[in-house]
Design a protein around this motif. Structure first.
Motif, PDB file in Angstrom:
ATOM      1  N   TYR A  75      46.335  18.884  37.824  1.00  0.00           N
ATOM      2  CA  TYR A  75      46.578  20.336  37.866  1.00  0.00           C
ATOM      3  C   TYR A  75      45.590  21.072  36.963  1.00  0.00           C
ATOM      4  O   TYR A  75      45.043  22.117  37.344  1.00  0.00           O
ATOM      5  CB  TYR A  75      48.009  20.653  37.436  1.00  0.00           C
ATOM      6  CG  TYR A  75      48.244  22.133  37.257  1.00  0.00           C
ATOM      7  CD1 TYR A  75      48.396  22.958  38.366  1.00  0.00           C
ATOM      8  CD2 TYR A  75      48.266  22.709  35.987  1.00  0.00           C
ATOM      9  CE1 TYR A  75      48.584  24.326  38.206  1.00  0.00           C
ATOM     10  CE2 TYR A  75      48.453  24.069  35.825  1.00  0.00           C
ATOM     11  CZ  TYR A  75      48.618  24.869  36.935  1.00  0.00           C
ATOM     12  OH  TYR A  75      48.788  26.227  36.781  1.00  0.00           O
ATOM     13  N   GLU A  87      42.911  23.842  47.718  1.00  0.00           N
ATOM     14  CA  GLU A  87      41.874  23.173  46.937  1.00  0.00           C
ATOM     15  C   GLU A  87      40.573  23.158  47.722  1.00  0.00           C
ATOM     16  O   GLU A  87      40.535  22.748  48.879  1.00  0.00           O
ATOM     17  CB  GLU A  87      42.315  21.745  46.611  1.00  0.00           C
ATOM     18  CG  GLU A  87      41.338  20.970  45.749  1.00  0.00           C
ATOM     19  CD  GLU A  87      41.836  19.574  45.439  1.00  0.00           C
ATOM     20  OE1 GLU A  87      41.014  18.744  45.021  1.00  0.00           O
ATOM     21  OE2 GLU A  87      43.050  19.302  45.625  1.00  0.00           O
ATOM     22  N   GLN A  88      39.491  23.631  47.094  1.00  0.00           N
ATOM     23  CA  GLN A  88      38.195  23.692  47.758  1.00  0.00           C
ATOM     24  C   GLN A  88      37.476  22.356  47.639  1.00  0.00           C
ATOM     25  O   GLN A  88      37.434  21.755  46.563  1.00  0.00           O
ATOM     26  CB  GLN A  88      37.325  24.798  47.150  1.00  0.00           C
ATOM     27  CG  GLN A  88      37.835  26.199  47.406  1.00  0.00           C
ATOM     28  CD  GLN A  88      36.859  27.249  46.922  1.00  0.00           C
ATOM     29  OE1 GLN A  88      35.713  26.944  46.541  1.00  0.00           O
ATOM     30  NE2 GLN A  88      37.289  28.503  46.918  1.00  0.00           N
ATOM     31  N   PHE A  96      38.416  23.698  40.986  1.00  0.00           N
ATOM     32  CA  PHE A  96      38.320  23.513  42.435  1.00  0.00           C
ATOM     33  C   PHE A  96      39.042  24.591  43.238  1.00  0.00           C
ATOM     34  O   PHE A  96      39.029  24.551  44.460  1.00  0.00           O
ATOM     35  CB  PHE A  96      38.888  22.141  42.823  1.00  0.00           C
ATOM     36  CG  PHE A  96      38.153  20.997  42.203  1.00  0.00           C
ATOM     37  CD1 PHE A  96      36.908  20.612  42.679  1.00  0.00           C
ATOM     38  CD2 PHE A  96      38.684  20.316  41.119  1.00  0.00           C
ATOM     39  CE1 PHE A  96      36.217  19.564  42.096  1.00  0.00           C
ATOM     40  CE2 PHE A  96      38.005  19.278  40.527  1.00  0.00           C
ATOM     41  CZ  PHE A  96      36.766  18.890  41.018  1.00  0.00           C
ATOM     42  N   ILE A  97      39.657  25.552  42.556  1.00  0.00           N
ATOM     43  CA  ILE A  97      40.248  26.649  43.319  1.00  0.00           C
ATOM     44  C   ILE A  97      39.195  27.714  43.615  1.00  0.00           C
ATOM     45  O   ILE A  97      39.332  28.495  44.554  1.00  0.00           O
ATOM     46  CB  ILE A  97      41.444  27.272  42.570  1.00  0.00           C
ATOM     47  CG1 ILE A  97      41.037  27.720  41.170  1.00  0.00           C
ATOM     48  CG2 ILE A  97      42.613  26.304  42.512  1.00  0.00           C
ATOM     49  CD1 ILE A  97      42.144  28.461  40.421  1.00  0.00           C
ATOM     50  N   TRP A 145      38.913  12.413  48.852  1.00  0.00           N
ATOM     51  CA  TRP A 145      39.431  13.635  49.450  1.00  0.00           C
ATOM     52  C   TRP A 145      40.410  13.297  50.572  1.00  0.00           C
ATOM     53  O   TRP A 145      40.165  12.417  51.382  1.00  0.00           O
ATOM     54  CB  TRP A 145      38.279  14.475  49.993  1.00  0.00           C
ATOM     55  CG  TRP A 145      38.738  15.741  50.669  1.00  0.00           C
ATOM     56  CD1 TRP A 145      39.012  15.914  51.989  1.00  0.00           C
ATOM     57  CD2 TRP A 145      38.983  16.993  50.037  1.00  0.00           C
ATOM     58  NE1 TRP A 145      39.416  17.201  52.222  1.00  0.00           N
ATOM     59  CE2 TRP A 145      39.411  17.893  51.038  1.00  0.00           C
ATOM     60  CE3 TRP A 145      38.885  17.455  48.720  1.00  0.00           C
ATOM     61  CZ2 TRP A 145      39.722  19.217  50.771  1.00  0.00           C
ATOM     62  CZ3 TRP A 145      39.196  18.784  48.462  1.00  0.00           C
ATOM     63  CH2 TRP A 145      39.616  19.639  49.473  1.00  0.00           C
ATOM     64  N   LEU A 202      42.267  21.132  38.484  1.00  0.00           N
ATOM     65  CA  LEU A 202      42.257  21.962  39.688  1.00  0.00           C
ATOM     66  C   LEU A 202      41.626  23.324  39.430  1.00  0.00           C
ATOM     67  O   LEU A 202      41.156  23.989  40.360  1.00  0.00           O
ATOM     68  CB  LEU A 202      43.691  22.127  40.209  1.00  0.00           C
ATOM     69  CG  LEU A 202      43.886  22.743  41.600  1.00  0.00           C
ATOM     70  CD1 LEU A 202      43.247  21.876  42.677  1.00  0.00           C
ATOM     71  CD2 LEU A 202      45.373  22.936  41.884  1.00  0.00           C
ATOM     72  N   GLY A 240      43.629  17.692  49.850  1.00  0.00           N
ATOM     73  CA  GLY A 240      42.774  17.807  48.674  1.00  0.00           C
ATOM     74  C   GLY A 240      42.656  16.488  47.936  1.00  0.00           C
ATOM     75  O   GLY A 240      43.127  15.442  48.383  1.00  0.00           O
ATOM     76  N   MET A 244      45.751  17.488  44.724  1.00  0.00           N
ATOM     77  CA  MET A 244      47.098  17.833  45.155  1.00  0.00           C
ATOM     78  C   MET A 244      48.006  16.624  45.422  1.00  0.00           C
ATOM     79  O   MET A 244      49.202  16.672  45.089  1.00  0.00           O
ATOM     80  CB  MET A 244      47.032  18.722  46.391  1.00  0.00           C
ATOM     81  CG  MET A 244      48.267  19.561  46.603  1.00  0.00           C
ATOM     82  SD  MET A 244      48.507  20.819  45.305  1.00  0.00           S
ATOM     83  CE  MET A 244      47.257  22.030  45.742  1.00  0.00           C
ATOM     84  N   TYR A 248      48.989  29.429  41.838  1.00  0.00           N
ATOM     85  CA  TYR A 248      48.336  28.450  40.972  1.00  0.00           C
ATOM     86  C   TYR A 248      48.979  28.450  39.588  1.00  0.00           C
ATOM     87  O   TYR A 248      49.264  27.387  39.014  1.00  0.00           O
ATOM     88  CB  TYR A 248      46.845  28.768  40.855  1.00  0.00           C
ATOM     89  CG  TYR A 248      46.156  28.013  39.741  1.00  0.00           C
ATOM     90  CD1 TYR A 248      45.917  26.646  39.849  1.00  0.00           C
ATOM     91  CD2 TYR A 248      45.770  28.669  38.577  1.00  0.00           C
ATOM     92  CE1 TYR A 248      45.304  25.953  38.820  1.00  0.00           C
ATOM     93  CE2 TYR A 248      45.150  27.990  37.544  1.00  0.00           C
ATOM     94  CZ  TYR A 248      44.918  26.626  37.667  1.00  0.00           C
ATOM     95  OH  TYR A 248      44.324  25.948  36.641  1.00  0.00           O
TER      96      TYR A 248
END
Length: 518
Positions: free
Chosen positions: A159, A258-259, A165-166, A103, A162, A107, A110, A43
């Motif tokens: 980014y 990515e969650q 969302f990680i 989505w 992100l 992700g 991404m 990351y």
């Protein structure tokens, strides 16, 4: 629903929950929130392209446009101002589009990062190419500078968002942010080293300025052969940076997952004006942004003029790339220390100490007679403050987003707006400052393509790298003093958000259980 009502309902729900004194085992969602060192590194590596290209442009674009492309300072100021202003405008626009993105299999953030990379690399390379025509040079640089800034925005805004969302765990996010800041400062070191070491030795100008006369200066111009070598050096440096850019994007893509947000977290898409009002009407966010706006402006002003300052005010032409490298290395090595400091004493305290640390050294560098050893020592000390200026804004922004979520639990999926508008304010103001500083050099009598400059240029550069940044830092720290999210409030938000996540997880589990029974 009025602001805060949702938070009160959540709090009431949590208060009526029975207190379970039994030791709980880790829930599956807790395990999912944990990031491995490899995940954090991958990351963090994704943040390097932005800083590598940013440091190369920040330290060298102004001197490149003036001395290599040999543009008039007024035209260079137009390119720098319009490019930064355009970059600033694209940030909230991309943030708005990202917040409405759907989505995909890789992700929501991404795809923006991956698909913008090849276009960013191409346009970046063309910025450092001197076209074989005089008419239209300004348009060439303006177009490709703006295009690169747009592509870079499509990379950096998603980014930055992100981070949210990680993982949902705040400690893990803070840890990942520390990894990111370490790599980003190393990225500035790398960008400064590549650009500086490749192009730094390509000039045949004398190492020291001619100081034989107080009012007169000798016009020593670059020969055509030397100028062609310098142009080639800038192209080689940009090619190396483009390769690193692609490699970093690939590492992040394959190393970061990515969650997806909870299915219950869905709200109606906001219009651009609604999103803008949502962001600028939130008090803690505005205080944080304005405070760091002034401090960031100070460091950006210093960054944009430092290469010229070292070359023409201090006379260290053959050492300027090494002095810049020392600053960035010092910053990279002190990032872990500042991470420990903010964990131990809090983020607000770290911002006071870290950013104000640069003030005495900014004063020393212009008050003491030019001395190479002192210049290096001051650079080492100044790098410590640069590290804090890098780390703290990105470490504190997630706290504001969390605070907003606690106050507005029914609004979700708009994290990118907070990041994009922050970058918008910073970039727009920096564009104004760079444009004004370049125009100041024109009024001081800057001579394009000359190895020496009038005394008025030296004085102007001293003002731009010391008194003005010092005043901006003091104003920024005074505003940050009103920032309301202290450690107690931050930790309280963390606990409340975790309770909210647990409640949602329990509700989803109950729903799935009922569905299976049916």
């Amino acid at each position: 629903m009025a602001r805060g009502e949702g938070a009160e309902q959540y709090a009431a729900t949590l208060l009526v929950k029975p207190i379970n004194t039994e030791v709980k085992t880790a829930k599956p969602q807790d395990l999912r929130n944990r990031l491995s060192v490899w995940n954090k590194l991958c990351y963090a590596i994704g943040g390097a392209p932005y800083q590598i290209t940013g440091s190369a442009l920040g330290f060298f674009l102004q001197i490149y446009l003036l001395d290599v492309a040999q543009l008039d300072p007024s035209n260079a100021s137009i390119i720098l101002f319009v490019g930064r202003a355009w970059d600033a405008i694209t940030d909230p626009t991309v943030g708005f589009l990202v917040s409405r993105s759907r989505w995909t299999g890789i992700g929501r953030m991404m795809p923006w990062i991956i698909f913008s990379t090849p276009f960013a690399v191409l346009t970046y390379f063309l910025i450092w190419y001197v076209p074989p025509f005089e008419q239209g040079k300004v348009i060439w640089y303006l177009v490709f500078y703006c295009l690169f800034q747009s592509m870079q925005t499509c990379f950096h805004v998603p980014y930055s968002a992100l981070t949210m969302f990680i993982t949902k765990d705040q400690k893990e996010r803070d840890s990942a942010t520390a990894y990111r800041m370490m790599v980003e400062v190393l990225g500035t070191v790398l960008g400064t080293a590549i650009q500086g070491q490749i192009v730094g030795g390509s000039s045949n100008c004398p190492n020291e300025p001619d100081t034989s006369g107080s009012n007169n200066f000798t016009d020593i111009y670059l020969s055509k052969a030397t100028l062609d070598e310098t142009k080639q050096s800038y192209l080689i440096a940009s090619g190396v940076i483009c390769i690193i850019y692609v490699l970093c994007a690939a590492v992040m893509f394959f190393g970061v997952k990515e969650q997806k947000e909870s299915r219950r977290k869905k709200t109606e898409p906001l219009s651009f004006s609604q999103g803008l009002w949502m962001v600028i009407s939130y008090g803690p966010y505005i205080k944080l942004v304005i405070g760091f706006l002034f401090t960031s402006l100070a460091f950006m002003l210093l960054e944009g003029n430092f290469a010229l300052f070292i070359t023409y005010a201090l006379g260290h032409r053959s050492h300027y790339q090494n002095i810049l490298l020392v600053i960035m290395l010092s910053g990279a090595l002190t990032i872990p220390w500042w991470q420990w400091f903010l964990t131990r004493f809090g983020k607000k305290m770290a911002s006071y100490w870290g950013i104000s640390w640069a003030i005495p050294f900014m004063i020393v560098i212009v008050c003491i007679k030019s001395n190479l050893i002192i210049s290096y020592l001051v650079s080492v000390a100044a790098g410590v403050s640069v590290a804090a200026a890098f780390l703290l804004p990105w470490s504190m922004l997630p706290d504001v987003v969390d605070d907003f979520k606690v106050k507005n639990p029914d609004i979700h999926g708009h994290e990118a707006l907070f990041y994009s508008f922050y970058v918008f304010f910073i970039k727009f103001a920096s564009g104004v400052s760079l444009g004004v500083s370049t125009l100041s050099l024109k009024f001081a009598g800057y001579v394009t393509g000359s190895c020496t400059q009038p005394e008025a240029v030296s004085l102007t550069l001293k003002v731009l790298v010391s008194p003005v940044p010092v005043v901006l830092i003091i104003l920024g720290l005074l505003i940050l003093k009103t920032y309301p999210i202290d450690e107690e409030r931050r930790q309280g938000n963390q606990k409340l958000l975790q309770e909210m996540l647990d409640l949602e997880a329990d509700s989803e589990s109950e729903t799935l259980a009922l569905g299976s029974n049916v």
